[in-house]
Design an enzyme around this catalytic site. Structure first.
Site, mmCIF file in Angstrom:
data_model
loop_
_atom_site.group_PDB
_atom_site.id
_atom_site.type_symbol
_atom_site.label_atom_id
_atom_site.label_comp_id
_atom_site.label_asym_id
_atom_site.label_seq_id
_atom_site.Cartn_x
_atom_site.Cartn_y
_atom_site.Cartn_z
ATOM 1 N N GLU A 131 6.775 -3.111 -7.634
ATOM 2 C CA GLU A 131 7.462 -4.346 -7.237
ATOM 3 C C GLU A 131 6.813 -5.575 -7.872
ATOM 4 O O GLU A 131 6.615 -6.611 -7.222
ATOM 5 C CB GLU A 131 7.511 -4.478 -5.715
ATOM 6 C CG GLU A 131 8.278 -3.342 -5.035
ATOM 7 C CD GLU A 131 8.642 -3.649 -3.594
ATOM 8 O OE1 GLU A 131 8.067 -4.592 -3.024
ATOM 9 O OE2 GLU A 131 9.519 -2.943 -3.046
ATOM 10 N N GLU A 278 11.527 4.363 -3.000
ATOM 11 C CA GLU A 278 11.176 4.161 -1.596
ATOM 12 C C GLU A 278 12.430 3.909 -0.782
ATOM 13 O O GLU A 278 13.277 3.100 -1.174
ATOM 14 C CB GLU A 278 10.238 2.954 -1.405
ATOM 15 C CG GLU A 278 8.831 3.135 -1.905
ATOM 16 C CD GLU A 278 7.975 1.901 -1.642
ATOM 17 O OE1 GLU A 278 8.409 1.013 -0.868
ATOM 18 O OE2 GLU A 278 6.878 1.808 -2.215
#
Length: 495
Positions: A131, A278
């Protein structure tokens, strides 16, 4: 949602049958990497971490065939050799500077963390950073150079080739609902995302995406309904219709994936698959600020997303393509800072006991062999030793549990501590009573699990040291447990 290295804890392990069946199904379906599969993320901010050997034994007992790690632990990678477990190997953000600025560093990293473990350890992909646009934007200029350097170092090193990508936050997609109007953040599109997508296309690698309907629900201020987020069936009148495509959306998960497809299409990229690195749901949170973080909701979401993938349901835009997913996460990371929910995303506690039982009935051949009803009753996590002793006395006395095997000299006498003996006695009573509600309570010191108590390790040092005294009879009536749940209903409208 980042993490660290790898683990140390116990020497039991047979099975937690609910999840074993789940990952047995994934194993049967993943004969090659083109078949959709379900994997798990493994974080390490956990008290009493497993050793690498214990972790591998646990993964094998659960028949987990795909894992994602957040760092390259040499001991764990060595322990995974010969297991057939496929690994997405993570590179933390703090290593991007070195890898993105030096080809020699990338070559050395690949030699140390990849080539030295191939082919015995199955490294299927490398997730470079995590991220980065949101968590470390200053490192963004280094991300593509790091990917290219690693790709060059990996060339011709593995068969099949190791995929290279970087997990991105869903927040890079703006206006995601309805999906057809979604687009990438314009400040990232031309400078970073388009070159990244071209790299992924050239290397036949997926767009890695961290995707959470839970956060979409929390941030929607009542616009997104809970049922839509949890894959619960909706009547046709309540299904959401994208006004531009007339595609019907029955769940937020599919809508978010299609928003990513439309965003790529807006950059004229249509050949890059999506891998969900995820997704998940927290089982506990602040009652005031995180009302949807409950065990019931976590069970519902994870059970349904697993069935959705293994049933190869695809999305309304691409029914022929089902993205594989990695559930966040294997263990509750109780050491993570932040809101209550941060430490409660796991399918298991750090001891290996399930946080809740997945419900997977109804998905073809795999779910015909679903074993969530093979449950056991054991001493609860953190139970008081004196309360356990009192409950053990009752189970072996008025409760008429069969406690013969935990007497001195018998097969289940060792380990000789109140926790292990109580688990044996509790389960004897629970099974004798036909697993009826209330038969696994014992004044709150017992819990239902899918882990066989014969293989369960007692994790409390106090209980491990506490030697058993002779059983004394004492009445300890059972009562039913209250479920911690929440109901909510709203209307989902796009504007």
């Amino acid at each position: 949602m980042g993490m660290t290295p790898i683990l140390s804890i116990f020497h039991f392990l047979f099975l937690s049958l609910s999840l074993s069946s789940l990952f047995a199904a994934a194993a049967n379906q993943s004969k090659d990497e083109e078949t959709p599969f379900v994997g798990v993320n493994i974080g390490t901010d956990v008290s009493n971490l497993f050793t690498p050997e214990e972790l591998v034994a646990f993964l094998k007992s659960q028949q987990i065939t795909h894992i994602r790690l957040y760092d390259a632990d040499p001991a764990l990678l060595a322990a995974l050799a010969g297991t057939g477990i496929r690994v997405v190997l993570g590179i933390p953000n703090n290593q991007l500077l070195a890898l993105g600025s030096s080809n020699a560093t990338a070559v050395a990293w690949v030699a140390r963390h990849v080539l030295s473990f191939l082919p015995s350890t199955l490294i299927s992909a490398i997730a470079v950073g995590d991220e980065v646009p949101a968590s470390l934007p200053s490192a963004l200029p280094l991300l593509l150079p790091a990917l290219r350097s690693l790709s060059s170092a990996l060339s011709s090193s593995a068969d099949p080739p190791i995929k290279l990508s970087t997990p991105l936050p869903f927040s890079i997609i703006l206006d995601p609902f309805p999906p057809s109007q979604a687009f990438f953040n314009q400040t990232l599109a031309s400078s970073f995302l388009l070159p990244l997508l071209e790299f992924l296309s050239d290397t036949d690698s997926p767009l890695m995406l961290n995707l959470y309907p839970y956060y979409a629900l929390m941030q929607s201020r009542g616009v997104i309904p809970l049922d839509n987020s949890l894959f619960k069936p909706l009547p046709p009148s309540l299904e959401e219709v994208d006004p531009n495509t007339l595609l019907h959306y029955t769940n937020v998960f599919d809508a978010m994936i299609d928003a990513a497809y439309f965003s790529m299409k807006n950059l004229n990229v249509t050949d890059v698959p999506i891998l969900i690195t995820e997704t998940g749901w927290p089982s506990n949170g602040s009652r005031k600020d995180e009302p949807f973080a409950t065990k019931d909701n976590a069970d519902t979401y994870n059970s349904n997303v697993i069935k959705h993938i293994l049933d190869r349901s695809g999305t309304p835009l691409h029914p022929e393509i089902t993205s594989s997913v990695y559930i966040y996460e294997l263990f509750n990371e109780d050491l993570r800072p932040g809101p209550v929910s941060e430490g409660n995303w796991g399918l298991f506690y750090g001891s290996g006991t399930p946080v809740y039982l997945l419900h997977l009935v109804g998905s073809g051949e795999f779910l015909a062999t679903d074993t969530t009803n093979r449950t056991y009753c054991v001493a609860a996590e953190g139970a008081d030793g004196k309360a356990l002793q009192a409950a053990l006395d009752w189970a072996c006395g008025p409760g008429l549990a069969n406690c013969s095997e935990i007497q001195p000299g018998e097969s289940c006498y060792e380990p000789n501590n109140v926790g292990s003996h109580a688990s044996y006695a509790f389960d004897s009573y629970y099974q004798k009573e036909g697993k009826v509600p209330g038969s696994c309570y014992f004044q709150g010191v017992a819990m239902v699990t899918t882990t066989d108590p014969a293989s369960r390790r007692v994790t409390s040092p106090m209980l491990e040291l506490m030697q058993l005294r002779p059983v004394r009879l004492r009445d300890a009536p059972d009562s039913d447990q209250e479920k911690d749940g929440i109901k909510a209903s709203t209307f989902f409208t796009w504007s």
